[in-house]
Motif scaffolding. Structure first.
Motif, PDB file in Angstrom:
ATOM      1  N   THR A 244       0.715  -1.263   0.026  1.00 52.66           N
ATOM      2  CA  THR A 244      -0.010  -0.133   0.142  1.00 52.66           C
ATOM      3  C   THR A 244       0.860   1.329  -0.140  1.00 52.66           C
ATOM      4  O   THR A 244       2.105   1.147   0.345  1.00 52.66           O
ATOM      5  N   GLY A 245       0.377   2.316  -0.612  1.00 53.81           N
ATOM      6  CA  GLY A 245       1.157   3.598  -0.830  1.00 53.81           C
ATOM      7  C   GLY A 245       0.400   4.450  -1.565  1.00 53.81           C
ATOM      8  O   GLY A 245      -0.820   4.126  -1.975  1.00 53.81           O
ATOM      9  N   ASP A 246       1.291   5.746  -1.635  1.00 56.94           N
ATOM     10  CA  ASP A 246       0.529   6.626  -2.377  1.00 56.94           C
ATOM     11  C   ASP A 246       0.769   6.053  -3.890  1.00 56.94           C
ATOM     12  O   ASP A 246       1.475   5.316  -4.420  1.00 56.94           O
ATOM     13  N   GLU A 247      -0.072   6.871  -4.786  1.00 52.51           N
ATOM     14  CA  GLU A 247       0.068   6.466  -6.296  1.00 52.51           C
ATOM     15  C   GLU A 247       1.456   6.449  -7.021  1.00 52.51           C
ATOM     16  O   GLU A 247       1.825   5.424  -7.506  1.00 52.51           O
ATOM     17  N   ALA A 248       2.425   7.238  -6.545  1.00 59.77           N
ATOM     18  CA  ALA A 248       3.729   7.254  -7.066  1.00 59.77           C
ATOM     19  C   ALA A 248       4.478   5.900  -6.569  1.00 59.77           C
ATOM     20  O   ALA A 248       5.352   5.411  -7.213  1.00 59.77           O
ATOM     21  N   GLN A 249       4.453   5.622  -5.151  1.00 56.78           N
ATOM     22  CA  GLN A 249       4.938   4.760  -4.722  1.00 56.78           C
ATOM     23  C   GLN A 249       4.572   3.307  -5.056  1.00 56.78           C
ATOM     24  O   GLN A 249       5.592   2.553  -5.503  1.00 56.78           O
ATOM     25  N   ILE A 250       3.292   3.059  -5.406  1.00 53.78           N
ATOM     26  CA  ILE A 250       2.879   1.866  -5.965  1.00 53.78           C
ATOM     27  C   ILE A 250       3.285   1.796  -7.359  1.00 53.78           C
ATOM     28  O   ILE A 250       3.810   0.676  -7.944  1.00 53.78           O
ATOM     29  N   TYR A 251       3.092   2.884  -8.437  1.00 53.26           N
ATOM     30  CA  TYR A 251       3.315   2.534  -9.661  1.00 53.26           C
ATOM     31  C   TYR A 251       4.575   2.833 -10.412  1.00 53.26           C
ATOM     32  O   TYR A 251       5.148   2.064 -11.353  1.00 53.26           O
ATOM     33  N   GLU A 252       5.532   3.606  -9.721  1.00 55.05           N
ATOM     34  CA  GLU A 252       6.761   3.972 -10.058  1.00 55.05           C
ATOM     35  C   GLU A 252       8.004   3.059  -9.181  1.00 55.05           C
ATOM     36  O   GLU A 252       8.946   3.058  -9.559  1.00 55.05           O
ATOM     37  N   ARG A 253       7.444   2.733  -7.924  1.00 57.95           N
ATOM     38  CA  ARG A 253       8.470   2.321  -7.068  1.00 57.95           C
ATOM     39  C   ARG A 253       7.682   0.897  -6.358  1.00 57.95           C
ATOM     40  O   ARG A 253       7.978   0.884  -5.036  1.00 57.95           O
ATOM     41  N   PRO A 254       7.216  -0.040  -7.002  1.00 61.70           N
ATOM     42  CA  PRO A 254       6.453  -1.065  -6.576  1.00 61.70           C
ATOM     43  C   PRO A 254       7.693  -1.796  -5.944  1.00 61.70           C
ATOM     44  O   PRO A 254       8.898  -2.193  -6.444  1.00 61.70           O
ATOM     45  N   ILE A 317       4.390  -4.132   6.705  1.00 61.99           N
ATOM     46  CA  ILE A 317       5.046  -3.205   7.424  1.00 61.99           C
ATOM     47  C   ILE A 317       6.144  -2.465   6.537  1.00 61.99           C
ATOM     48  O   ILE A 317       6.429  -2.965   5.361  1.00 61.99           O
ATOM     49  N   VAL A 318       6.618  -1.254   6.620  1.00 60.80           N
ATOM     50  CA  VAL A 318       7.499  -0.649   6.200  1.00 60.80           C
ATOM     51  C   VAL A 318       9.091  -1.222   6.387  1.00 60.80           C
ATOM     52  O   VAL A 318       9.505  -1.245   7.570  1.00 60.80           O
ATOM     53  N   ARG A 319       9.629  -1.647   5.135  1.00 62.16           N
ATOM     54  CA  ARG A 319      10.963  -2.447   5.502  1.00 62.16           C
ATOM     55  C   ARG A 319      11.984  -1.673   4.962  1.00 62.16           C
ATOM     56  O   ARG A 319      11.919  -0.418   4.267  1.00 62.16           O
ATOM     57  N   LYS A 320      13.191  -2.208   5.070  1.00 56.17           N
ATOM     58  CA  LYS A 320      14.391  -1.217   5.081  1.00 56.17           C
ATOM     59  C   LYS A 320      14.501  -1.095   3.677  1.00 56.17           C
ATOM     60  O   LYS A 320      14.473  -1.832   2.555  1.00 56.17           O
ATOM     61  N   GLY A 321      14.838   0.419   3.730  1.00 58.81           N
ATOM     62  CA  GLY A 321      15.229   0.589   2.121  1.00 58.81           C
ATOM     63  C   GLY A 321      13.950   1.042   1.378  1.00 58.81           C
ATOM     64  O   GLY A 321      13.861   1.331   0.305  1.00 58.81           O
ATOM     65  N   LEU A 322      12.502   0.982   2.099  1.00 61.65           N
ATOM     66  CA  LEU A 322      11.370   1.290   1.319  1.00 61.65           C
ATOM     67  C   LEU A 322      10.753   2.492   2.070  1.00 61.65           C
ATOM     68  O   LEU A 322      10.875   2.862   3.231  1.00 61.65           O
ATOM     69  N   ASP A 323       9.888   3.171   1.544  1.00 56.46           N
ATOM     70  CA  ASP A 323       9.138   4.388   1.980  1.00 56.46           C
ATOM     71  C   ASP A 323       7.591   3.928   2.286  1.00 56.46           C
ATOM     72  O   ASP A 323       6.845   4.750   2.410  1.00 56.46           O
ATOM     73  N   HIS A 324       7.273   2.852   1.872  1.00 56.64           N
ATOM     74  CA  HIS A 324       5.731   2.428   2.140  1.00 56.64           C
ATOM     75  C   HIS A 324       5.713   0.994   2.499  1.00 56.64           C
ATOM     76  O   HIS A 324       6.637  -0.059   2.208  1.00 56.64           O
ATOM     77  N   PRO A 325       4.658   0.379   2.923  1.00 55.20           N
ATOM     78  CA  PRO A 325       4.522  -0.675   3.423  1.00 55.20           C
ATOM     79  C   PRO A 325       4.517  -1.860   2.606  1.00 55.20           C
ATOM     80  O   PRO A 325       3.751  -1.634   1.649  1.00 55.20           O
ATOM     81  N   SER A 326       4.871  -2.812   2.563  1.00 58.56           N
ATOM     82  CA  SER A 326       4.919  -3.972   1.715  1.00 58.56           C
ATOM     83  C   SER A 326       4.821  -5.135   2.542  1.00 58.56           C
ATOM     84  O   SER A 326       5.752  -5.544   3.258  1.00 58.56           O
ATOM     85  N   ALA A 327       4.190  -6.383   2.062  1.00 63.71           N
ATOM     86  CA  ALA A 327       4.162  -7.630   2.665  1.00 63.71           C
ATOM     87  C   ALA A 327       5.044  -8.635   2.081  1.00 63.71           C
ATOM     88  O   ALA A 327       4.401  -9.609   1.544  1.00 63.71           O
ATOM     89  N   CYS A 328       6.240  -8.502   1.682  1.00 64.50           N
ATOM     90  CA  CYS A 328       7.144  -9.426   1.184  1.00 64.50           C
ATOM     91  C   CYS A 328       8.523  -9.363   2.028  1.00 64.50           C
ATOM     92  O   CYS A 328       9.017  -8.485   2.491  1.00 64.50           O
ATOM     93  N   HIS A 329       8.940 -10.581   2.209  1.00 63.88           N
ATOM     94  CA  HIS A 329      10.081 -10.745   3.169  1.00 63.88           C
ATOM     95  C   HIS A 329      11.301 -10.085   2.342  1.00 63.88           C
ATOM     96  O   HIS A 329      12.391  -9.913   3.033  1.00 63.88           O
ATOM     97  N   PHE A 330      11.399 -10.198   0.929  1.00 62.03           N
ATOM     98  CA  PHE A 330      12.242  -9.789   0.122  1.00 62.03           C
ATOM     99  C   PHE A 330      12.187  -8.440  -0.745  1.00 62.03           C
ATOM    100  O   PHE A 330      12.372  -8.547  -1.845  1.00 62.03           O
ATOM    101  N   ALA A 331      11.094  -7.639  -0.011  1.00 64.00           N
ATOM    102  CA  ALA A 331      10.641  -6.442  -0.826  1.00 64.00           C
ATOM    103  C   ALA A 331      11.901  -5.617  -1.228  1.00 64.00           C
ATOM    104  O   ALA A 331      12.853  -5.395  -0.494  1.00 64.00           O
ATOM    105  N   GLU A 332      11.934  -5.205  -2.705  1.00 69.60           N
ATOM    106  CA  GLU A 332      12.793  -4.298  -2.958  1.00 69.60           C
ATOM    107  C   GLU A 332      12.246  -3.714  -4.292  1.00 69.60           C
ATOM    108  O   GLU A 332      11.317  -4.221  -5.079  1.00 69.60           O
ATOM    109  N   ILE A 333      12.587  -2.333  -4.275  1.00 70.60           N
ATOM    110  CA  ILE A 333      12.074  -1.769  -5.402  1.00 70.60           C
ATOM    111  C   ILE A 333      12.469  -1.946  -6.668  1.00 70.60           C
ATOM    112  O   ILE A 333      13.666  -2.313  -7.050  1.00 70.60           O
TER     113      ILE A 333
END
Lengths: 343, 350
Positions: A244-254, A317-333
Motif C-alpha cells: 500500500t502506498g501513494d500512487e507514485a510509490q505503487i506505480y513507480e516504486r513497487p 510493514i515499512v521495510r528497510k530501504g522502502l518508503d511504504h508498507p510491503s508484505a514481502c520478506h524480500f521486498a525491493e523496489i
C-alpha cells in the motif's frame, strides 16, 4: 488532486475478516471449511481522498466494499466511521451511519430496477431516510441530482432501458449521491463502459469529489484508471493487502513481487514500447481462497520464493530501504513500467 | 463506398504459389440485422486483407460491428436476423461466401478457426474437454475415438495445460478461466488453420492471465505462420501485438494503418480522441479528454460521417457527405474529409 486531508480518518478498518463457510450435507449442514475472501486487512480513508483497491478476480476487493457497506457482516474486525465502530451496530444507530456510506455498483444494467423510473430510483433513498429530504422537496432534489451527474432533469420519468450504459452509470451515481454521503464505495464503476464513455464518467467522479468533498474507495482491476483517480492505492492478493502506498510509490516504486508482476502485465497503449517492457510472466493461476498457501500467499507463483516464505507470513510493514508498507520478506523496489512514456 | 480499394481478382481462381499473397481478402462486406425495430446496419462496406503470419487488429467499441464482421467471415452469423447483403470473403482467392454450405464447412475450423471471448459459455459443459478438442479430428478427419484423444492430449500440451494426460477427461468447469481459454485455443489450433480469428480472447481474464494467453498466441503464431485477426476494444493489447490496425465505428472501417503510425499520428478524429481518452501518467489530476455523446444506434446511423455528431472538428460537409475510406500516404487509409488536417494537427476544436 489536492485532497484536503485532515488528521482524523473518516473511515478506518482494523483486522477486517470475512470468511464464507463451506458446508456439506443438506439436512445436517456442517461446516467443512471457509472461503477466506478477506483475511485481515487494515486501512484508513481520509476526507476528500480516493483510495484505490486493485487486484485480480477473487482477491477480495469487492467483498471488502460490501463489508464497508455492511451488505455482508464481517466475521471479525472493526470498521470505524469517525471513530465509532460500525461493524456491530444495528437498528437506528446503524441506519443513521449507513446514510454516510453509499455504493456505486459495476453493472449499470443489473443494478437498476427495470420497472422503476429514474425518478423513483434516484429518489428511493429518500423514502428510507426521510429526514434528508422533506416530502415536498424530493422531486426538486431528484432533478438537481440528475443535473449534477449530467443527465437531463426532464428525463425523470424514463425507464433505465431508455438510457445508454454511461447514462445508466450516471443514474447509479446520482442514487449514491442522494443522501449526501461522506464516502462512496465505487465497485468497478467504469469497467462495463467503453473507453470513450469511461472517460466521461471518471471526470464526473473527480468533479463530484471536488464539489462535495467525497471520499472514495475505488475498487477496480483497471490499473491505469485507478492510477488516474487515486491518491493512495492498496494492492490485494487472496484476501490480504500486499502493498500500500501513494500512487507514485505503487506505480513507480513497487516493492512487492505481485505488484510488480501485475503492473508489468498491463499492456501499454503505445506500440513503441513493444519488446522494451520489462514484463514479468507469472506462472499458473491464483490459488483457491478456500485453501490459501501457508506463509506468504503469493509464494506459489513468486520467483523470489525461499524457505521462509512457506513458514512465516510477511507482515505489511515499512521495510528497510522502502518508503511504504510491503508484505514481502524480500521486498525491493523494481520499476517495471516505463515512466518516461512519450507524451 | 470505397471504390479505390477494390482488388480486381473477381474470379474464383485460387492463387497458388505466391507465398506473399493475402490469405484472406474481405471486400465491401455488408451485414444487416432485420429486427422489429428496423434494419440495423451492423457492417457497412468493410474491406481489408490479411497476409500470411500477419496480425491484424480490428478495434472498436461495443456495437461498432467488429464481432459481426468476424461472424460473417466465419459464416456463423445468426440468419435471420443477420444477413450478409453484399461483398465477398476470399480465402486464398476462393470466395467462400459463394460456396454451398457443405463445402464451406470444410473451410470452417480447417482453414479459418475462431476463438471466442467467453470460454465457459462457448464450451459444452456436459462433455469433457478432451472430447471437445478431439471432436475436431473425429468430424473433420474421421479419426477414431482413441486417436482423437491422443491428439487432444498433444494439443493440450501444446497450449501448456499442465498434466494434460490426467486432465483430458475433466470438464470445463474444473478449469480456471485462463485454462479454459487455452482449451479454446487448442480447439482452434487443432486442424492447423491458416487463420485464427480471436474475438476478445482475453477480455474475461485477469491481467496476469491475459499476459500468459497473449504470449501463448504469439508463440503459436510464430511457430505456424498463421494469420491472426484480433478483435478487441483494448487499446493496450492492440499496441502490444498488432502489425496492422483497422478501426471500426458504427459498422464502417474508418481508419487503417500500421500500429506505430496509428498510435503516433492517427488520421481520423475518432481514433485520435479515443487514444486521448485513455488515462495516462501525465494526465494525473487533470480532466480526461472525452468524446462527447455516445456511439450511434445502428438502426439510425447519422447521415454523412457517422462520427460527425461527436466529432470536435465537424463541419457542414461532414453531415452531408459520407467520407470514403481514402488512401493516405504511408500505406494507410482514413475515412475523414479532413484527414490531411487531422494528420498535421491543423484543425481547431469547434
Amino acid at each position: 488532486m489536492e485532497a484536503s486531508r485532515s488528521d482524523e480518518p473518516v473511515l478506518e478498518v482494523r483486522g477486517l475478516v470475512k470468511h464464507f463457510p463451506l458446508t456439506k450435507g443438506i439436512v445436517f449442514k456442517r461446516q467443512v471449511g471457509a472461503v477466506r475472501a478477506v483475511d485481515g486487512i487494515d486501512f484508513k480513508l481520509y476526507k476528500g481522498e480516493t483510495l484505490g483497491i486493485v487486484g485480480e478476480s477473487g482477491c477480495g476487493k469487492s467483498t471488502t466494499g460490501r463489508l464497508l457497506m455492511r451488505l455482508d457482516d464481517p466475521t471479525e474486525g472493526q470498521i470505524f466511521f469517525h471513530g465509532e465502530d460500525i461493524a456491530k451496530l444495528s437498528g437506528k444507530a446503524f441506519k443513521a451511519v449507513r446514510r454516510n456510506i453509499q455504493i456505486v455498483l459495476q453493472d449499470p444494467y443489473s443494478s437498476l430496477n427495470p420497472r422503476m423510473t429514474v425518478g423513483d430510483i434516484v429518489g428511493e433513498p429518500f423514502q428510507i431516510h426521510k429526514e434528508v429530504a422533506p416530502k415536498g422537496s424530493r422531486l426538486k432534489q431528484v432533478q438537481e441530482l440528475l443535473e449534477v451527474v449530467g443527465l437531463n432533469p426532464e428525463h425523470i420519468n424514463r425507464y433505465p432501458h431508455q438510457f445508454s450504459g454511461g447514462q445508466r452509470q450516471r443514474i447509479g451515481i446520482a442514487r449514491g449521491l442522494a443522501l449526501r454521503p461522506e464516502i462512496i464505495v465505487c465497485d468497478e464503476p467504469v469497467s462495463a463502459l467503453d473507453v470513450s464513455v469511461q472517460a466521461q464518467v471518471i471526470n464526473l467522479f473527480e468533479k463530484l469529489q471536488n464539489e462535495f468533498g467525497l471520499a472514495y474507495i475505488f475498487i477496480a482491476h483497471d490499473l491505469s484508471v485507478v492510477r488516474h483517480i487515486s491518491d493512495r492505492v492498496s494492492v490485494m492478493y487472496l484476501g490480504k493487502i500486499v502493498e500500500t502506498g501513494d500512487e507514485a510509490q505503487i506505480y513507480e516504486r513497487p516493492s512487492h513481487p505481485y505488484t510488480q508482476a501485475l503492473l508489468s502485465a498491463v499492456p501499454v497503449p503505445d506500440p513503441t514500447l513493444r519488446g522494451h517492457r520489462d514484463q514479468i510472466m507469472l506462472q499458473g493461476d491464483v490459488p483457491s481462497p478456500a485453501n490459501p498457501p501457508s506463509g506468504c500467499r503469493f509464494r506459489t507463483r513468486c520467483w523470489k520464493v525461499q524457505d521462509i516464505c512457506a513458514v512465516e507470513e510477511p507482515e505489511l510493514i515499512v521495510r528497510k530501504g522502502l518508503d511504504h508498507p510491503s508484505a514481502c520478506h524480500f521486498a525491493e523496489i523494481r520499476s517495471v513500467i516505463d515512466t518516461q512514456v512519450a507524451t | 463506398m470505397s471504390q479505390d480499394t477494390i482488388n480486381t481478382t473477381a474470379d474464383n481462381r485460387p492463387h497458388d504459389g505466391d507465398p506473399n499473397a493475402p490469405v484472406l481478402e474481405v471486400e465491401n462486406l455488408h451485414v444487416e440485422f432485420r429486427t422489429r425495430d428496423g434494419v440495423a446496419k451492423a457492417v457497412t462496406g468493410v474491406t481489408f486483407d490479411l497476409l500470411p503470419g500477419e496480425t491484424l487488429a480490428i478495434l472498436g467499441e461495443s456495437g461498432s460491428g467488429k464481432s459481426v464482421t468476424a461472424q460473417a467471415i466465419m459464416g456463423i452469423l445468426d440468419t435471420p436476423p443477420g444477413f450478409v447483403t453484399q461483398g465477398s470473403v476470399r480465402f486464398r482467392g476462393v470466395d467462400i461466401q459463394a460456396l454451398p454450405e457443405k463445402e464451406r464447412r470444410r473451410y470452417r475450423g480447417e482453414k479459418i478457426a475462431m476463438i471466442f471471448q467467453d470460454a465457459l459459455s462457448s464450451l459444452n459443459p456436459v462433455y469433457s474437454v478432451g472430447y471437445q478438442i478431439g471432436e475436431m479430428f473425429r468430424v473433420h478427419r474421421g479419426a477414431s475415438r482413441a486417436d482423437a484423444k491422443t491428439k487432444a492430449i498433444e494439443l493440450m500440451d501444446r497450449v501448456h495445460i499442465p498434466a494434460a494426460r490426467q486432465r483430458v477427461n475433466d470438464y470445463p468447469h474444473q478449469f480456471s478461466g485462463g485454462m479454459r481459454q487455452r482449451i479454446m485455443i487448442a480447439i482452434a489450433l487443432s486442424l492447423d488453420p491458416d487463420i485464427i480469428i480471436a474475438d476478445e480472447p482475453t477480455t474475461a481474464l485477469d491481467v496476469t492471465v491475459q499476459a500468459q494467453v497473449m504470449q501463448l498466441l504469439a508463440d503459436l503464431q510464430a511457430e505456424s505462420k498463421m494469420g491472426l485477426i484480433l478483435i478487441t476494444h483494448d487499446l493496450g493489447v492492440v499496441a502490444d501485438v498488432a502489425d496492422k490496425i483497422s478501426v471500426m465505428y458504427a459498422g464502417r472501417l474508418i481508419e487503417q494503418a500500421r500500429s506505430l503510425d496509428l498510435y503516433s499520428n492517427p488520421a481520423h478524429p475518432y481514433t485520435e480522441r479515443l487514444l486521448a481518452a485513455i488515462p495516462r501518467v501525465d494526465m494525473k489530476g487533470q480532466e480526461l479528454y472525452t468524446i462527447k455523446g455516445i456511439p450511434p444506434n445502428l438502426t439510425d446511423i447519422p447521415a454523412g460521417c457517422a462520427f460527425h455528431p461527436r466529432c470536435p472538428y465537424a463541419q457542414s460537409i461532414c453531415s452531408e457527405k459520407t467520407p470514403p475510406l481514402e488512401v493516405v500516404p504511408g500505406d494507410r487509409r482514413s475515412a475523414c474529409h479532413f484527414w490531411k488536417e487531422v494528420l498535421d494537427g491543423s484543425l481547431q476544436i469547434r
